[in-house]
Scaffold this motif. Structure first.
Motif, PDB file in Angstrom:
ATOM      1  N   ALA A   1       0.848  -1.188   0.000  1.00 47.64           N
ATOM      2  CA  ALA A   1       0.000   0.000   0.000  1.00 47.64           C
ATOM      3  C   ALA A   1       0.887   1.244   0.000  1.00 47.64           C
ATOM      4  CB  ALA A   1      -0.912  -0.018   1.218  1.00 47.64           C
ATOM      5  N   PRO A   2       0.635   2.236  -0.870  1.00 49.56           N
ATOM      6  CA  PRO A   2       1.548   3.375  -1.010  1.00 49.56           C
ATOM      7  C   PRO A   2       1.848   4.105   0.299  1.00 49.56           C
ATOM      8  CG  PRO A   2      -0.039   3.366  -2.794  1.00 49.56           C
ATOM      9  CD  PRO A   2      -0.463   2.289  -1.845  1.00 49.56           C
TER      10      PRO A   2
ATOM     11  N   PRO B   1       0.352   9.566   8.211  1.00 45.58           N
ATOM     12  CA  PRO B   1       1.151  10.777   7.977  1.00 45.58           C
ATOM     13  C   PRO B   1       1.460  11.028   6.507  1.00 45.58           C
ATOM     14  CG  PRO B   1       2.537   9.027   8.834  1.00 45.58           C
ATOM     15  CD  PRO B   1       1.126   8.523   8.893  1.00 45.58           C
ATOM     16  N   PHE B   2       1.230  10.048   5.625  1.00 41.75           N
ATOM     17  CA  PHE B   2       1.640  10.206   4.231  1.00 41.75           C
ATOM     18  C   PHE B   2       0.492  10.124   3.238  1.00 41.75           C
ATOM     19  CE2 PHE B   2       5.279   8.340   6.500  1.00 41.75           C
ATOM     20  CZ  PHE B   2       6.199   9.371   6.305  1.00 41.75           C
ATOM     21  N   ARG B   3      -0.704   9.802   3.678  1.00 40.68           N
ATOM     22  CA  ARG B   3      -1.803   9.641   2.718  1.00 40.68           C
ATOM     23  C   ARG B   3      -2.154  10.975   2.058  1.00 40.68           C
ATOM     24  NH1 ARG B   3      -7.285   6.861   4.634  1.00 40.68           N
ATOM     25  NH2 ARG B   3      -5.873   5.070   4.697  1.00 40.68           N
ATOM     26  N   ARG B   4      -2.287  10.937   0.747  1.00 41.32           N
ATOM     27  CA  ARG B   4      -2.695  12.097  -0.032  1.00 41.32           C
ATOM     28  C   ARG B   4      -3.939  11.732  -0.841  1.00 41.32           C
ATOM     29  NH1 ARG B   4       0.581  13.255   3.174  1.00 41.32           N
ATOM     30  NH2 ARG B   4       2.445  14.566   2.925  1.00 41.32           N
ATOM     31  N   ASP B   5      -4.356  12.622  -1.721  1.00 42.55           N
ATOM     32  CA  ASP B   5      -5.613  12.410  -2.440  1.00 42.55           C
ATOM     33  C   ASP B   5      -5.531  11.259  -3.439  1.00 42.55           C
ATOM     34  OD1 ASP B   5      -6.782  14.485  -1.066  1.00 42.55           O
ATOM     35  OD2 ASP B   5      -6.277  15.992  -2.591  1.00 42.55           O
ATOM     36  N   THR B   6      -4.361  11.029  -4.015  1.00 41.27           N
ATOM     37  CA  THR B   6      -4.218   9.953  -4.995  1.00 41.27           C
ATOM     38  C   THR B   6      -2.997   9.103  -4.632  1.00 41.27           C
ATOM     39  OG1 THR B   6      -2.772  11.217  -6.478  1.00 41.27           O
ATOM     40  CG2 THR B   6      -5.165  11.466  -6.776  1.00 41.27           C
ATOM     41  N   PRO B   7      -2.965   7.841  -5.108  1.00 44.75           N
ATOM     42  CA  PRO B   7      -1.784   7.014  -4.848  1.00 44.75           C
ATOM     43  C   PRO B   7      -0.497   7.640  -5.373  1.00 44.75           C
ATOM     44  CG  PRO B   7      -3.602   5.664  -5.637  1.00 44.75           C
ATOM     45  CD  PRO B   7      -4.033   7.088  -5.785  1.00 44.75           C
ATOM     46  N   GLU B   8      -0.569   8.324  -6.518  1.00 39.75           N
ATOM     47  CA  GLU B   8       0.629   8.937  -7.093  1.00 39.75           C
ATOM     48  C   GLU B   8       1.153  10.044  -6.179  1.00 39.75           C
ATOM     49  OE1 GLU B   8      -2.212   8.448  -8.678  1.00 39.75           O
ATOM     50  OE2 GLU B   8      -1.617   6.801 -10.020  1.00 39.75           O
ATOM     51  N   GLU B   9       0.248  10.871  -5.649  1.00 41.07           N
ATOM     52  CA  GLU B   9       0.663  11.932  -4.739  1.00 41.07           C
ATOM     53  C   GLU B   9       1.219  11.347  -3.434  1.00 41.07           C
ATOM     54  OE1 GLU B   9      -2.774  14.325  -4.226  1.00 41.07           O
ATOM     55  OE2 GLU B   9      -2.604  15.329  -6.171  1.00 41.07           O
ATOM     56  N   THR B  10       0.627  10.229  -2.993  1.00 43.35           N
ATOM     57  CA  THR B  10       1.125   9.573  -1.787  1.00 43.35           C
ATOM     58  C   THR B  10       2.541   9.060  -2.006  1.00 43.35           C
ATOM     59  OG1 THR B  10      -1.106   8.912  -1.129  1.00 43.35           O
ATOM     60  CG2 THR B  10       0.730   7.698  -0.153  1.00 43.35           C
TER      61      THR B  10
END
Length: 355
Positions: A175-176, A211-220
């Motif tokens: 998982a990213p 602490p690292f989740r963003r809106d998209t997997p690429e941004e993460t």
């Protein structure tokens, strides 16, 4: 529907337990041994070619067989691996309980002591797996089972390969938001990657957010790949877990806290104590010769009054021995003189009586 299907002429599928990105999990009955087991049906990603799917299944089968050598109370035991109907089926022990992800959905966050206990059991499992040459690659709350019997059990060793379609080395696995920086940059995951994922999992467990989740997997992935020490959002509820988070979430895998030290600190926190990390050793400190005294040894012998010499100076030579004791002072001398007089008087008395 696969219900009541007899897999490999041995495992009868009874009921579906859950679905995820890597396949479907079934409760099944082992007809040969008369016991309940869990069976995970895995299908390769649709975008893979038949050749890539075969390569992926072969690698995953090897991963599962290797994981089957890990014998630990906190690892779901792998009983068998079956290839049938174009799918890979992994047969493991059936653990009755809930995944940590489901518990967090209901409770939001967990107290640091409870999170520390879960983490200590998880890292104990990781230590056993790493010693057997197995890395998890996808440690996250849904792969941590909290058993009804109180056990904490890790599942799905290596199965992240299927969800991502990563059949070759160097492709991101897992998982990213739980990937370490080195894997987000394309390196193959190793034991240090599992420790990073444990740090993210503990942060999520006590803080309620990744602490690292963003809106998209690429941004993460970009956020993880660009992470540098000190950029982590300061935890507010971690309490005694802060030194553990700091030690695990280091960008350089060589600088991360060891699994043994992680387990030690988590056991302390789980018991309600305050973990203290060992002070870092100075690279410029020369080793002491065998049998030489340390500052603590010297202070123990002289009652704590010893002072280490200043850097670059030779230690002062020991003072010559003397019958005068500065600590005893005049009172000590008077006591000694009085004792001598008493002995002399006793001797004179005995002499007079004998005569």
């Amino acid at each position: 529907m696969d219900t009541d299907r007899l897999l490999a002429d041995r495992y009868r599928l009874v009921a579906e337990l859950g679905r995820g990105g890597t396949g479907v999990v079934w409760q099944a009955r082992d007809e040969a041994l008369g016991r309940q087991v869990a069976v995970k049906a895995i299908r390769a990603a649709a975008e893979l070619s038949p050749a890539e799917a075969r390569l992926l299944y072969a690698r995953l089968e090897q991963e599962a067989m290797t994981a089957g050598r890990v014998s630990h109370r906190n690892v779901a035991t792998v009983h068998n691996v079956v290839v049938e109907d174009g799918r890979l089926w992994i047969v493991t022990e059936l653990v009755r309980g809930l995944p940590l992800s489901a518990v967090l959905e209901v409770e939001g966050t967990l107290p640091p002591a409870r999170a520390a206990r879960i983490g200590a059991e998880a890292v104990s499992a990781l230590r056993a797996a790493h010693e057997a040459g197995v890395t998890h690659r996808d440690l996250k709350p849904s792969n941590v089972l909290l058993g009804n019997d109180g056990r904490v059990v890790l599942t799905d060793f290596g199965i992240a390969l299927v969800r991502t379609g990563a059949a070759h080395a160097g492709e991101p696995v897992g998982a990213p938001e739980f990937l370490p920086p080195e894997c987000a940059r394309g390196r193959e995951p190793g034991p240090a990657a599992d420790l990073w994922a444990l740090g993210v999992l503990l942060y999520l467990t006590v803080e309620g957010v990744s602490p690292f989740r963003r809106d998209t997997p690429e941004e993460t992935l970009r956020a993880v790949a660009g992470y540098a020490d000190g950029a982590l959002p300061a935890p507010r509820r971690a309490g005694p877990l802060e030194p553990v988070l700091e030690g695990l979430l280091r960008a350089d895998p060589a600088e991360r806290m060891s699994a043994a030290e992680t387990e030690r600190l988590l056991r302390v926190a789980a018991a309600g104590g305050t973990p203290r990390t060992a002070p870092p050793s100075s690279a410029g400190t020369r080793p002491r010769p065998a049998g030489s005294d340390t500052g603590d040894d010297a202070r123990d012998r002289d009652g704590g009054r010893g002072t280490p010499p200043a850097p670059g100076t030779d230690p002062a030579p020991p003072a010559p021995s003397s019958s005068w004791d500065a600590d005893r002072g005049p009172r000590g001398v008077l006591v000694a003189v009085a004792g001598a007089l008493i002995v002399l008087l006793a001797a004179l008395t005995v002499t007079v009586l004998l005569r």
